[in-house]
Enzyme design. Structure first.
Site, PDB file in Angstrom:
ATOM      1  N   GLY A 268       0.800  -1.192   0.018  1.00 10.23           N
ATOM      2  CA  GLY A 268       0.002   0.046  -0.300  1.00 10.23           C
ATOM      3  C   GLY A 268       0.877   1.534  -0.247  1.00 10.23           C
ATOM      4  O   GLY A 268       0.249   1.861  -0.329  1.00 10.23           O
ATOM      5  N   ASN A 269       2.053   1.136   0.786  1.00  9.72           N
ATOM      6  CA  ASN A 269       2.711   2.624   1.038  1.00  9.72           C
ATOM      7  C   ASN A 269       3.877   2.358  -0.904  1.00  9.72           C
ATOM      8  O   ASN A 269       3.673   3.982  -0.972  1.00  9.72           O
ATOM      9  CB  ASN A 269       4.472   2.031   1.600  1.00  9.72           C
ATOM     10  CG  ASN A 269       4.770   0.933   1.090  1.00  9.72           C
ATOM     11  OD1 ASN A 269       4.493  -0.140   1.017  1.00  9.72           O
ATOM     12  ND2 ASN A 269       5.668   0.992   0.862  1.00  9.72           N
TER      13      ASN A 269
ATOM     14  N   LYS B 267     -13.322  -8.802   7.190  1.00 13.13           N
ATOM     15  CA  LYS B 267     -13.410  -7.501   6.430  1.00 13.13           C
ATOM     16  C   LYS B 267     -14.364  -6.515   6.427  1.00 13.13           C
ATOM     17  O   LYS B 267     -15.252  -6.449   5.244  1.00 13.13           O
ATOM     18  CB  LYS B 267     -12.659  -7.950   5.215  1.00 13.13           C
ATOM     19  CG  LYS B 267     -11.928  -7.293   4.462  1.00 13.13           C
ATOM     20  CD  LYS B 267     -10.125  -7.294   4.958  1.00 13.13           C
ATOM     21  CE  LYS B 267      -8.898  -6.777   4.114  1.00 13.13           C
ATOM     22  NZ  LYS B 267      -7.830  -6.550   4.883  1.00 13.13           N
TER      23      LYS B 267
ATOM     24  N   LYS C 139      -3.889  -9.972  -0.852  1.00  7.71           N
ATOM     25  CA  LYS C 139      -3.333  -9.434  -2.458  1.00  7.71           C
ATOM     26  C   LYS C 139      -1.415 -10.531  -2.528  1.00  7.71           C
ATOM     27  O   LYS C 139      -1.655 -10.714  -4.114  1.00  7.71           O
ATOM     28  CB  LYS C 139      -2.581  -8.250  -2.687  1.00  7.71           C
ATOM     29  CG  LYS C 139      -1.657  -7.168  -1.263  1.00  7.71           C
ATOM     30  CD  LYS C 139      -1.006  -6.501  -2.307  1.00  7.71           C
ATOM     31  CE  LYS C 139       0.096  -5.682  -1.287  1.00  7.71           C
ATOM     32  NZ  LYS C 139       0.913  -6.743  -0.874  1.00  7.71           N
TER      33      LYS C 139
ATOM     34  N   LYS D 104       2.111 -12.423   4.533  1.00 13.21           N
ATOM     35  CA  LYS D 104       2.531 -12.375   3.178  1.00 13.21           C
ATOM     36  C   LYS D 104       4.001 -13.355   3.973  1.00 13.21           C
ATOM     37  O   LYS D 104       4.510 -14.352   2.226  1.00 13.21           O
ATOM     38  CB  LYS D 104       3.927 -11.087   3.886  1.00 13.21           C
ATOM     39  CG  LYS D 104       3.140 -10.055   3.025  1.00 13.21           C
ATOM     40  CD  LYS D 104       3.867  -8.317   3.684  1.00 13.21           C
ATOM     41  CE  LYS D 104       3.357  -7.213   3.774  1.00 13.21           C
ATOM     42  NZ  LYS D 104       2.035  -7.097   3.075  1.00 13.21           N
TER      43      LYS D 104
END
Length: 337
Positions: free
Chosen positions: A37-38, A153, A237, A299
């Site tokens: 997101g960064n 979510k 993602k 991740k």
């Protein structure tokens, strides 16, 4: 003729001549890059500004001969679209509410447009003849995934408890209180099974294109009696990146986040950064609760999913700014089977 025009012409000419499969003249590796997101902003203008730097880092890798597939998050963007359309619909005037799967597709389109434009500009500036393409991607999830029974979510706008109760009665959607900020709709977060468009993506990459795909985890779809059907859900993602990397037989999965390396005892005086991890070590640290569920855990699990059973594959977790160095082995955390 500009370099960009030349690139498109070259790609069109070679597309009919190249066989299926990986290009024999590629010096580098086939890799899936998952942007954190960064790398994107919360508004279209902020996104345009940030993506210029993002594109430069990706083009560094393309310039070294790597075949690149880019995927990205879409949390702020899909939320912005959903809030805007819901707001308009609730105030009348004939504007319909846009369903969540359609908002996901819309966000893929506009983020992909920004990314491919920025990369095309950077490629042209460097004189590199490589075309870019965005593929609106559908991700198949299981209709009986337990996530649909345990919605987790929060998405979209914030409401008062009274407003949420009214909307639950009108729509049948579930709403929850979100960290003291108000009530929000909550949807499932199922695990991805396969990417519908993986064959198209692989073909484009084999023909020399940089492909942007599976934005925000792709549009979640189930295989119903009438074929594919979109569902209201959010797919992680990074888990989706692992699936697409497997389907296109990538050599590397590169997950870019806010930190340079994975760490043990993160953000404590005992923090130790890791330069490498085997799958056995990763599972040991997961069992010990070393990785936060909403942050590093998916991740690391995505990297495990990609490398296990495949000795030649590697997965890398690092920051966007250090991606090139991480691929060169001087930083980042490399996970192998």
């Amino acid at each position: 003729m500009t370099a960009m025009t030349s690139a498109r012409k070259s790609a069109t000419t070679s597309a009919s001549q190249e066989p299926q499969g990986r290009r024999a003249d590629r010096r580098g590796q086939r890799m899936v890059i998952a942007l954190g997101g960064n790398a994107l902003g919360s508004t279209p203008q902020e996104q345009l500004e940030l993506i210029a730097a993002t594109a430069a880092s990706i083009v560094d890798l393309i310039g070294e001969g790597h075949e690149v597939i880019v995927t990205h998050g879409n949390g702020p963007q899909v939320g912005m679209l959903k809030v805007a359309t819901d707001y308009s619909a609730q105030r009348g005037g004939g504007t319909p509410a846009v369903p969540f799967p359609e908002c996901s597709a819309m966000s893929q389109g506009y983020i992909g447009y920004h990314l491919q434009q920025a990369m095309e500009n950077e490629l042209s500036r460097r004189g590199i003849d490589t075309p870019c393409a965005s593929v609106i991607t559908q991700t198949v999830v299981a209709a009986d995934d337990p996530a649909f029974e345990h919605l987790s979510k929060p998405v979209g706008a914030f409401y008062t408890e009274e407003e949420a109760a009214r909307l639950m009665g009108e729509t049948g959607h579930e709403y929850v209180e979100d960290a003291g900020r108000g009530w929000r709709r909550v949807v499932a977060s199922p695990h991805p099974k396969r990417i519908v468009e993986s064959g198209v993506i692989q073909d484009l990459v084999s023909r020399g294109a940089v492909v942007i795909s599976s934005g925000g985890g792709g549009v979640p779809v189930i295989e119903g009696s009438r074929g594919l059907e979109g569902v209201a859900a959010v797919i992680d993602k990074d888990r989706c990146a692992a699936v697409i990397a497997d389907q296109v037989d990538a050599d590397a999965l590169v997950i870019l986040t806010a930190v340079e390396q994975v760490a043990l005892d993160f953000n404590t005086p005992r923090q130790r950064n890791l330069s490498s991890l085997t799958s056995a070590q990763a599972r040991e640290y997961i069992a010990a609760g070393q990785f936060a569920p909403g942050s590093m855990l998916p991740k690391v699990e995505s990297c495990l999913q990609f490398v296990e059973g495949h000795p030649r594959r590697r997965a890398i977790i690092t920051s966007l700014a250090r991606a090139k160095e991480a691929l060169g082995g001087t930083t980042g955390t490399v996970l192998t089977a």
